[in-house]
Design an enzyme around this catalytic site. Sequence first.
Site, PDB file in Angstrom:
ATOM      1  CG  MET A   1      20.149  -2.153 -69.102  1.00 12.98           C
ATOM      2  SD  MET A   1      19.083  -2.767 -70.346  1.00 12.98           S
ATOM      3  CE  MET A   1      20.243  -3.361 -71.514  1.00 12.98           C
ATOM      4  N   PRO A   2      18.048  -5.298 -67.772  1.00 15.21           N
ATOM      5  CG  PRO A   2      16.292  -6.643 -67.134  1.00 15.21           C
ATOM      6  CD  PRO A   2      16.664  -5.235 -67.386  1.00 15.21           C
ATOM      7  CG  LEU A   3      22.013  -7.985 -73.102  1.00 12.83           C
ATOM      8  CD1 LEU A   3      21.169  -7.443 -74.240  1.00 12.83           C
ATOM      9  CD2 LEU A   3      23.474  -7.613 -73.289  1.00 12.83           C
ATOM     10  CG  MET A  28      13.427 -10.290 -66.121  1.00 15.84           C
ATOM     11  SD  MET A  28      14.710  -9.854 -67.306  1.00 15.84           S
ATOM     12  CE  MET A  28      13.828  -9.961 -68.848  1.00 15.84           C
ATOM     13  CB  THR A  72      23.835  -9.303 -68.736  1.00 14.23           C
ATOM     14  OG1 THR A  72      24.393 -10.444 -69.400  1.00 14.23           O
ATOM     15  CG2 THR A  72      24.963  -8.466 -68.162  1.00 14.23           C
TER      16      THR A  72
END
Length: 127
Positions: A1-3, A28, A72
């Site tokens: 789960m990239p932010l 990603m 993140t």
Amino acid sequence: MPLTRVSLRRGKPAPYRKAILEGLYQAMRETFDVPEGDRFMTVTEHDQDDFVYGADYLGIQRSDDLVIIQITVSNTRPTAQKQKLYRRIVERLTENPGLRPEDIFINLVEVLPENWSFGHGQAQYVK
């Protein structure tokens, strides 16, 4: 789960900003096993006085087209996979929207899986 947070100087057109977000998302997906639809991204534009950077820090000659990318993620990936992500981001963003490799600054922030809540006040990654 990239932010993913992207910061750049104000004034780039919407298609340029959209190309950055799309390139990041695809990089990603290709290197970090990010699932389809796992897309949480923002772009913040800054006036000249609010966007300060080292123009030649570490011998890298940056321009006002610098894009600062902060991603993140959960702390679950090895160093080699991170390096692959960095390279793929640069490949994608130099292709479209045409950034110079020197103007792509990436900061990966790793957090424990329990530090995420995707809604409902729950930590979905806590088992």
